[in-house]
Design a protein around this motif. Structure first.
Motif, PDB file in Angstrom:
ATOM      1  N   ALA A  81       7.430  -0.594 -15.513  1.00  0.00           N
ATOM      2  CA  ALA A  81       6.467  -0.533 -14.414  1.00  0.00           C
ATOM      3  C   ALA A  81       6.855  -1.460 -13.271  1.00  0.00           C
ATOM      4  O   ALA A  81       7.447  -2.510 -13.476  1.00  0.00           O
ATOM      5  CB  ALA A  81       5.072  -0.901 -14.927  1.00  0.00           C
ATOM      6  N   ILE A  82       6.518  -1.038 -12.050  1.00  0.00           N
ATOM      7  CA  ILE A  82       6.685  -1.892 -10.879  1.00  0.00           C
ATOM      8  C   ILE A  82       5.386  -1.870 -10.067  1.00  0.00           C
ATOM      9  O   ILE A  82       4.543  -1.001 -10.254  1.00  0.00           O
ATOM     10  CB  ILE A  82       7.869  -1.450  -9.989  1.00  0.00           C
ATOM     11  CG1 ILE A  82       7.654  -0.033  -9.455  1.00  0.00           C
ATOM     12  CG2 ILE A  82       9.179  -1.567 -10.734  1.00  0.00           C
ATOM     13  CD1 ILE A  82       8.686   0.379  -8.434  1.00  0.00           C
ATOM     14  N   LYS A  83       5.252  -2.811  -9.169  1.00  0.00           N
ATOM     15  CA  LYS A  83       4.064  -2.907  -8.339  1.00  0.00           C
ATOM     16  C   LYS A  83       4.222  -2.072  -7.069  1.00  0.00           C
ATOM     17  O   LYS A  83       5.334  -1.736  -6.660  1.00  0.00           O
ATOM     18  CB  LYS A  83       3.812  -4.365  -7.972  1.00  0.00           C
ATOM     19  CG  LYS A  83       3.562  -5.262  -9.174  1.00  0.00           C
ATOM     20  CD  LYS A  83       3.401  -6.713  -8.740  1.00  0.00           C
ATOM     21  CE  LYS A  83       3.178  -7.622  -9.938  1.00  0.00           C
ATOM     22  NZ  LYS A  83       3.075  -9.051  -9.548  1.00  0.00           N
ATOM     23  N   TYR A  84       3.076  -1.787  -6.443  1.00  0.00           N
ATOM     24  CA  TYR A  84       3.084  -1.022  -5.187  1.00  0.00           C
ATOM     25  C   TYR A  84       3.939  -1.722  -4.135  1.00  0.00           C
ATOM     26  O   TYR A  84       4.650  -1.061  -3.363  1.00  0.00           O
ATOM     27  CB  TYR A  84       1.654  -0.846  -4.676  1.00  0.00           C
ATOM     28  CG  TYR A  84       1.561  -0.056  -3.388  1.00  0.00           C
ATOM     29  CD1 TYR A  84       1.495   1.334  -3.408  1.00  0.00           C
ATOM     30  CD2 TYR A  84       1.543  -0.702  -2.154  1.00  0.00           C
ATOM     31  CE1 TYR A  84       1.415   2.065  -2.233  1.00  0.00           C
ATOM     32  CE2 TYR A  84       1.465   0.017  -0.969  1.00  0.00           C
ATOM     33  CZ  TYR A  84       1.405   1.396  -1.012  1.00  0.00           C
ATOM     34  OH  TYR A  84       1.330   2.118   0.148  1.00  0.00           O
ATOM     35  N   VAL A  92       6.573   6.271  -0.475  1.00  0.00           N
ATOM     36  CA  VAL A  92       5.138   6.556  -0.520  1.00  0.00           C
ATOM     37  C   VAL A  92       4.794   7.667   0.467  1.00  0.00           C
ATOM     38  O   VAL A  92       4.040   8.601   0.150  1.00  0.00           O
ATOM     39  CB  VAL A  92       4.319   5.285  -0.220  1.00  0.00           C
ATOM     40  CG1 VAL A  92       2.824   5.614  -0.165  1.00  0.00           C
ATOM     41  CG2 VAL A  92       4.597   4.209  -1.267  1.00  0.00           C
ATOM     42  N   ASP A  93       5.350   7.591   1.666  1.00  0.00           N
ATOM     43  CA  ASP A  93       5.115   8.623   2.679  1.00  0.00           C
ATOM     44  C   ASP A  93       5.577   9.996   2.187  1.00  0.00           C
ATOM     45  O   ASP A  93       4.901  11.010   2.394  1.00  0.00           O
ATOM     46  CB  ASP A  93       5.842   8.274   3.978  1.00  0.00           C
ATOM     47  CG  ASP A  93       5.220   7.090   4.708  1.00  0.00           C
ATOM     48  OD1 ASP A  93       4.054   6.768   4.413  1.00  0.00           O
ATOM     49  OD2 ASP A  93       5.903   6.491   5.560  1.00  0.00           O
ATOM     50  N   ALA A  94       6.735  10.018   1.542  1.00  0.00           N
ATOM     51  CA  ALA A  94       7.274  11.285   1.042  1.00  0.00           C
ATOM     52  C   ALA A  94       6.361  11.864  -0.031  1.00  0.00           C
ATOM     53  O   ALA A  94       6.099  13.076  -0.057  1.00  0.00           O
ATOM     54  CB  ALA A  94       8.683  11.063   0.486  1.00  0.00           C
ATOM     55  N   LEU A  95       5.862  11.006  -0.921  1.00  0.00           N
ATOM     56  CA  LEU A  95       4.983  11.473  -1.990  1.00  0.00           C
ATOM     57  C   LEU A  95       3.701  12.074  -1.419  1.00  0.00           C
ATOM     58  O   LEU A  95       3.321  13.203  -1.778  1.00  0.00           O
ATOM     59  CB  LEU A  95       4.645  10.316  -2.928  1.00  0.00           C
ATOM     60  CG  LEU A  95       3.624  10.645  -4.030  1.00  0.00           C
ATOM     61  CD1 LEU A  95       4.221  11.633  -5.013  1.00  0.00           C
ATOM     62  CD2 LEU A  95       3.159   9.377  -4.739  1.00  0.00           C
ATOM     63  N   ILE A  96       3.021  11.356  -0.549  1.00  0.00           N
ATOM     64  CA  ILE A  96       1.743  11.828  -0.005  1.00  0.00           C
ATOM     65  C   ILE A  96       1.948  13.079   0.854  1.00  0.00           C
ATOM     66  O   ILE A  96       1.175  14.042   0.776  1.00  0.00           O
ATOM     67  CB  ILE A  96       1.063  10.702   0.795  1.00  0.00           C
ATOM     68  CG1 ILE A  96       0.668   9.565  -0.154  1.00  0.00           C
ATOM     69  CG2 ILE A  96      -0.163  11.228   1.533  1.00  0.00           C
ATOM     70  CD1 ILE A  96       0.152   8.329   0.535  1.00  0.00           C
ATOM     71  N   THR A 129      -4.715  16.878  -6.838  1.00  0.00           N
ATOM     72  CA  THR A 129      -4.410  15.674  -6.063  1.00  0.00           C
ATOM     73  C   THR A 129      -3.507  14.760  -6.875  1.00  0.00           C
ATOM     74  O   THR A 129      -3.304  14.968  -8.083  1.00  0.00           O
ATOM     75  CB  THR A 129      -5.704  14.919  -5.728  1.00  0.00           C
ATOM     76  OG1 THR A 129      -6.299  14.468  -6.954  1.00  0.00           O
ATOM     77  CG2 THR A 129      -6.673  15.804  -4.977  1.00  0.00           C
ATOM     78  N   ILE A 130      -2.971  13.745  -6.216  1.00  0.00           N
ATOM     79  CA  ILE A 130      -2.145  12.764  -6.933  1.00  0.00           C
ATOM     80  C   ILE A 130      -2.965  12.109  -8.038  1.00  0.00           C
ATOM     81  O   ILE A 130      -2.463  11.881  -9.143  1.00  0.00           O
ATOM     82  CB  ILE A 130      -1.612  11.701  -5.941  1.00  0.00           C
ATOM     83  CG1 ILE A 130      -0.563  12.322  -5.019  1.00  0.00           C
ATOM     84  CG2 ILE A 130      -1.040  10.497  -6.683  1.00  0.00           C
ATOM     85  CD1 ILE A 130      -0.094  11.415  -3.910  1.00  0.00           C
ATOM     86  N   THR A 131      -4.256  11.858  -7.760  1.00  0.00           N
ATOM     87  CA  THR A 131      -5.114  11.228  -8.761  1.00  0.00           C
ATOM     88  C   THR A 131      -5.328  12.160  -9.947  1.00  0.00           C
ATOM     89  O   THR A 131      -5.337  11.713 -11.106  1.00  0.00           O
ATOM     90  CB  THR A 131      -6.478  10.851  -8.144  1.00  0.00           C
ATOM     91  OG1 THR A 131      -6.273  10.276  -6.854  1.00  0.00           O
ATOM     92  CG2 THR A 131      -7.200   9.858  -9.026  1.00  0.00           C
ATOM     93  N   ILE A 173      -3.288   3.486  -7.546  1.00  0.00           N
ATOM     94  CA  ILE A 173      -3.104   4.849  -8.052  1.00  0.00           C
ATOM     95  C   ILE A 173      -1.700   5.358  -7.737  1.00  0.00           C
ATOM     96  O   ILE A 173      -1.048   5.979  -8.583  1.00  0.00           O
ATOM     97  CB  ILE A 173      -4.191   5.781  -7.464  1.00  0.00           C
ATOM     98  CG1 ILE A 173      -5.545   5.438  -8.104  1.00  0.00           C
ATOM     99  CG2 ILE A 173      -3.835   7.254  -7.689  1.00  0.00           C
ATOM    100  CD1 ILE A 173      -6.724   6.122  -7.448  1.00  0.00           C
ATOM    101  N   ILE A 174      -1.229   5.094  -6.523  1.00  0.00           N
ATOM    102  CA  ILE A 174       0.137   5.488  -6.153  1.00  0.00           C
ATOM    103  C   ILE A 174       1.145   4.831  -7.092  1.00  0.00           C
ATOM    104  O   ILE A 174       2.064   5.490  -7.613  1.00  0.00           O
ATOM    105  CB  ILE A 174       0.441   5.086  -4.689  1.00  0.00           C
ATOM    106  CG1 ILE A 174      -0.325   5.966  -3.709  1.00  0.00           C
ATOM    107  CG2 ILE A 174       1.940   5.153  -4.403  1.00  0.00           C
ATOM    108  CD1 ILE A 174       0.190   7.381  -3.608  1.00  0.00           C
ATOM    109  N   ALA A 175       0.996   3.529  -7.323  1.00  0.00           N
ATOM    110  CA  ALA A 175       1.931   2.798  -8.190  1.00  0.00           C
ATOM    111  C   ALA A 175       1.878   3.330  -9.614  1.00  0.00           C
ATOM    112  O   ALA A 175       2.913   3.546 -10.255  1.00  0.00           O
ATOM    113  CB  ALA A 175       1.620   1.301  -8.162  1.00  0.00           C
TER     114      ALA A 175
END
Length: 770
Positions: A81-84, A92-96, A129-131, A173-175
Motif C-alpha cells: 500500500a501507498i498513500k495518496y 489521479v487525473d487519468a483515473l477519474i 463509480t470508483i467507490t 478512496i482513490i488511494a
C-alpha cells in the motif's frame, strides 16, 4: 351516446392512472425494502463498521535493503500500500477522467450515469463509480453470472459505496482503489504494478506510463501489456485514456498528440520469488520469519502472517553490493562452466570421475528418489517400478542454460545427469565490525538450483582452514609470522592426537623448501608446516578456537583437520575470518536490523552478538600472514594483469588490485571444492565453487584449484564494489595495534606464478552442449 363513451374513456384513463401510480409506489417500496433488507444482511453478510474502518488489507511483507530498495516480498497477493500523497497528479487525473468523471460530485452512486445505463440497457457503458468498484474489490469480488445474485451484489455494492463515502475522504478512496486494483502478472496495487511494468515508483511514472496502467483497469487480462498479441490493444487503450484526460481538461491537446505517438515501452521487473535479486537470501529470510512469528506473537496472542500483514523487514543487505555479487557469479561461472562441459565430452560417465557403475547407479537412484517427480507419483499411489520406468520416458521440459532457459526433450534420467554437470557456488559478504551481511548469493539460479550454498551447504574447506591452525600456534606457542620452520617430510606417529595410523602428509607438488617463514608457509599452503603446527598445539586447541570463531560444524579431533578435511558453511567461514579483521572480536552475522508492522510500529530490533576470541596483536599477526597469500602466494593473481598464468579466458582478468588484501585460497582432494576468503578492513567475502556431488569435478588442478574456481568471483565482485564510490569499501591498510608485541614485518619473496593451494591429493572430470 357520445357523452357516455367519453365518460367511459375518462373512467378507464383514471383507472389506469391509479394502477400506474400504485405499481410505481409498490416498486419504490419494494426497491426500498430490497435495499433495506440487503443492508441488514438478509441477502448475505454485509461489512460491519469495524470492517469498513479497517478493510481487509492482505498486504505483502516487504523486504527492504540497507540502501532503501525493495529486494522482494512475501505474499499471497503481491500488494504494497501507498498513500495518496505518493500518487502523481497525472495518475489521479487519468483515473477519474477514464473511470468516473463525476467522482467529486457524487456520494458513491452516480445517479445520472445509472439512469443513462438503464435507459440504454448498458449499451452506453456501465455506471459503476470508483467507490462502487472499490466496494466490489474489498467485499465481494467478481460479479456472479447468475442474474439474481448479480442484482443482489449490485445492491450491496451501492450500499457499501455510500458507507465508504461517509467513512473516508475522496483522496483516501482513490488511494484505496489504486492499492487494491489487480494489474495481473503478480502485480496487485499501483506501487507493485509500477515497479513490475516500469521498474519505478508511482511518483516517477511518466504520463503515458500512468495511462497504460489506468487503461488496464477496464480489464487487466485483456489489456495485459506483456502479451504480444495485445500490444496494439494496450497502445490504443492508453491513447483512449489520454483522450479522456483532454476531454476533462486534465491534459492539453497538443501534449496528448505528442504522447499518443510514443511507442509502448515497458521495463518489466517480475516480482515472483524465483526472480529478482537476492532470491536465496529471501528464502533464508522466509525460514527465519517462520520461527520469528512463533516467538513474537501479536498482542492478542495470534501469529503474524508474513503473507498478509504487510510487515516491513529492514535487512543489512546492500542492493548494490548484492547485484554486483550476482553479476560476478554469473560472469565467472558461465565461463567456467564452458570449460567444464568441454572437458566432460571425453568422459563416458560424465560428470562423474572414477566412479564404478554400481556407485553411479546408487548416486542416480538417490537423486531420483529425492526428485519432485518421485514425490508426486508416490503420492498418487504409483508403484516403485512404475515410477522408475517413467524416468526413462522422453518428455518436454525447460532446462537451465547460461544462455537462458531452453525448451528441449529428454528423459528425466538424462535431466538429472545434465543438472549434475553444473558447477554450484556460494558467496557471502559482511562487515567485520558490525556483522552486517551485505551480499548473499546461495547459488547460480534459484529457480533451477534451490539448495543454498551459503547457509545450508557445508563443504570441505581445504587450505582455508589453515589460518585457524596458525592462529592457535601464535596464541599458544608464541610464534610470529616471521619465525622460521623447516619444510621437510613430517610424520605424526600412531597413537598421538588420536591418530590410528601413522600420518605423513605430503605437499601438493611433492617438493620441500627447507627453512621457510610462517608467512611464506601459509602463502604457499605448505602442508608439512600445518601438520607440525597442529602437532605442537594439538587438534583440540584448534577446535576450541574454531568454535569460538562461530563455526558450528562437528570437527573430529584429528591432526588431519590441519589440511582442511572439515565441512563448514560459507556463512561460518566468513564470520570466522572476519574476527581477524575485527581485532580478534567475533561478531555473529546479522541480516535484519528491524521489523515493523504495516503502520510503522517497530516489532523487533536486532542487537549485535559478539565476544572476544583473540587479543588484537594475535589477530593482526594472522592478518599479516593472510596478506602474504595475496602478495606472493596463490592469491597473487589479484595483483597482476593476468599475464603468465594462462587463465586469461577466466573472465575478470586483470584485477590489478594494489590495496592491502588478506585472504586464503583452498582446494580439496580431487578438486572437488574451490575456496577463496578475502578481506579488506571493512569487508570480508567468502566464495565456494564446486559440484553438487564430490565425484563431479575438474580433471586437473589447472582449473580445479580455488585460485581459478573461486578467486575470480571475489576479484570481479571487489572491482565492481570499488568502482561504486558511494559504497566506501576500504582500500586502506588494516589498522596496526599500538605497541604491537609480535614481529610481523618480514621480507616477502616475489610473486610465484606456479603457486597452488592443493591440500590433500589430486585428480580428474567431464557433456551436454547447452
Amino acid at each position: 351516446m357520445a357523452t357516455k363513451k367519453n365518460n367511459g374513456q375518462g373512467k378507464d384513463l383514471a383507472y389506469y392512472n391509479r394502477q400506474f401510480w400504485k405499481l410505481f409506489l409498490i416498486g419504490i417500496g419494494c426497491g426500498f425494502l430490497f435495499f433495506l433488507f440487503a443492508s441488514w444482511g438478509l441477502f448475505g453478510s454485509m461489512p460491519s463498521f469495524e470492517e469498513l474502518e479497517n478493510p481487509e488489507s492482505n498486504l505483502a511483507t516487504e523486504i527492504i535493503s540497507s540502501d532503501g530498495e525493495t529486494l522482494g516480498k512475501f505474499y499471497n497477493e503481491n500488494r504494497t500500500a501507498i498513500k495518496y500523497s505518493d500518487l502523481p497528479k497525472h495518475l489521479v487525473d487519468a483515473l477519474i477522467s477514464t473511470e468516473d468523471e463525476r467522482f467529486y460530485e457524487h456520494s458513491g452512486i452516480d445517479t445520472r450515469g445509472t439512469l443513462r445505463a438503464i435507459a440504454g440497457l448498458g449499451s452506453s457503458g456501465g455506471a459503476s463509480t470508483i467507490t462502487q468498484q472499490l466496494a466490489k474489490l474489498l467485499f465481494h469480488g467478481e460479479r456472479s453470472r447468475n442474474p439474481i445474485i448479480a442484482v443482489v451484489q449490485k445492491a450491496k455494492e451501492w450500499i457499501i459505496a455510500t458507507r465508504l463515502e461517509r467513512q473516508y475522504t475522496k483522496q483516501e478512496i482513490i488511494a484505496m482503489y489504486f492499492n487494491k486494483a489487480d494489474f495481473v502478472n503478480n502485480a496487485v496495487g499501483i506501487r507493485t504494478a509500477s515497479r513490475v511494468y516500469f521498474g519505478k515508483e508511482p511518483r516517477d511514472l511518466k504520463i503515458e506510463e500512468g495511462a497504460v496502467l489506468v487503461g488496464m483497469l477496464k480489464n487487466p487480462s485483456f489489456f495485459n501489456p506483456l502479451r504480444e498479441k495485445r500490444k496494439q490493444l494496450v497502445f490504443d487503450r492508453r491513447n483512449t485514456v489520454l483522450s479522456q484526460m483532454v476531454k476533462n481538461d486534465k491534459l492539453e491537446p497538443a501534449a496528448k498528440e505528442s504522447l499518443a505517438k510514443k511507442p509502448l515501452v515497458l521495463d518489466y521487473h517480475p516480482e515472483s520469488h524465483n526472480e529478482g535479486i537476492a532470491t536465496y537470501f529471501r528464502e533464508y529470510l522466509r525460514d527465519f520469519m517462520k520461527t520469528w512469528v512463533k516467538e513474537n506473537p501479536k498482542k492478542d496472542g495470534g501469529d503474524y502472517d508474513i503473507y498478509r500483514d504487510g510487515l516491513k523487514i529492514y535487512t543489512t543487505i546492500d542492493s548494490r553490493m548484492q547485484r554486483y555479487a550476482e553479476e560476478a557469479v554469473s560472469a565467472h561461472m558461465a565461463n567456467l562452466q564452458k570449460e567444464f562441459f568441454k572437458q566432460a565430452k571425453s568422459n563416458k560417465n560424465a560428470p562423474f570421475i572414477k566412479l564404478s557403475d554400481a556407485e553411479t547407479n546408487s548416486l542416480m537412484e538417490r537423486a531420483r528418489k529425492s526428485s519432485e517427480r518421485w514425490r508426486q507419483m508416490s503420492a498418487q499411489g504409483k508403484s516403485e517400478g512404475e515410477i522408475k520406468k517413467s524416468f526413462d520416458v522422453k518428455t518436454d521440459m525447460t532446462v537451465f542454460t547460461w544462455k537462458g532457459e531452453k525448451d528441449t526433450i529428454m528423459t528425466p534420467n538424462d535431466s538429472i545427469r545434465y543438472y549434475k554437470h553444473f558447477l554450484r557456488t556460494g558467496l557471502m559478504s559482511m562487515e567485520p565490525q558490525t556483522g552486517h551481511v551485505k551480499a548473499w548469493v546461495g547459488g547460480i539460479n534459484y529457480k533451477h538450483f534451490q539448495y543454498d550454498h551459503v547457509g545450508q551447504g557445508a563443504r570441505q574447506v581445504g587450505s582455508t582452514f589453515k589460518p585457524f591452525v596458525y592462529a592457535a600456534a601464535i596464541e599458544q606457542q608464541g610464534y610470529s609470522p616471521c619465525d622460521s620452520i623447516i619444510d621437510a617430510p613430517y610424520t605424526i606417529p600412531k597413537g598421538r592426537h588420536n591418530v590410528t595410523e601413522t600420518w605423513t602428509p605430503r605437499n601438493s607438488n611433492g617438493t620441500y623448501k627447507g627453512m621457510v617463514t610462517l608467512k611464506s608457509a601459509l602463502a604457499n599452503s605448505i602442508n608439512t608446516v600445518s601438520a607440525k603446527l597442529i602437532d605442537k598445539v594439538g587438534p583440540d586447541a584448534v577446535i576450541d578456537l574454531v568454535k569460538k570463531l562461530g563455526v558450528n560444524s562437528k570437527i573430529p579431533s584429528q591432526p588431519s583437520i590441519a589440511l582442511g578435511a572439515v565441512e563448514i558453511t560459507v556463512q561460518d567461514m566468513v564470520a570466522a575470518y572476519s574476527t581477524f579483521a575485527n581485532k580478534g572480536v567475533y561478531v555473529k552475522p546479522q541480516v535484519i536490523t528491524r521489523i515493523e508492522d504495516k503502520n510503522g510500529v517497530v516489532l523487533y530490533e536486532s542487537t549485535p552478538v559478539s565476544h572476544d576470541v583473540l587479543n588484537q596483536d594475535i589477530a593482526y599477526a594472522v592478518i599479516k600472514l593472510l596478506e602474504g597469500v595475496t602478495e606472493f602466494g596463490s592469491g597473487g593473481r589479484l595483483r597482476t594483469d593476468g599475464g603468465g598464468y594462462g587463465y586469461e579466458m577466466m573472465t575478470g582478468y586483470p584485477y590489478v588490485l594494489r590495496n592491502p588484501i588478506a585472504g586464503k585460497t583452498g582446494t580439496t582432494q580431487n578438486q572437488s571444492d574451490g575456496w577463496f576468503v578475502g578481506m579488506v578492513p571493512n569487508l570480508a567475502t567468502g566464495v565456494w565453487v564446486g559440484n553438487e556431488d564430490r565425484s563431479a569435478h575438474f580433471k586437473s588442478i589447472t582449473y580445479g584449484q580455488g585460485a581459478v574456481m573461486a578467486l575470480p568471483v571475489w576479484g570481479l565482485y571487489m572491482k565492481k564494489c570499488y568502482a561504486d564510490k558511494e559504497l566506501n569499501v576500504s582500500k586502506e591498510a588494516f589498522e596496526r595495534p599500538k605497541n604491537l608485541s609480535i614481529k610481523v614485518d618480514c621480507w616477502s619473496p616475489p610473486v610465484k606464478k606456479d603457486s597452488t593451494d592443493v591440500d590433500i591429493e589430486e585428480q580428474n572430470t567431464d557433456e551436454f552442449d547447452f
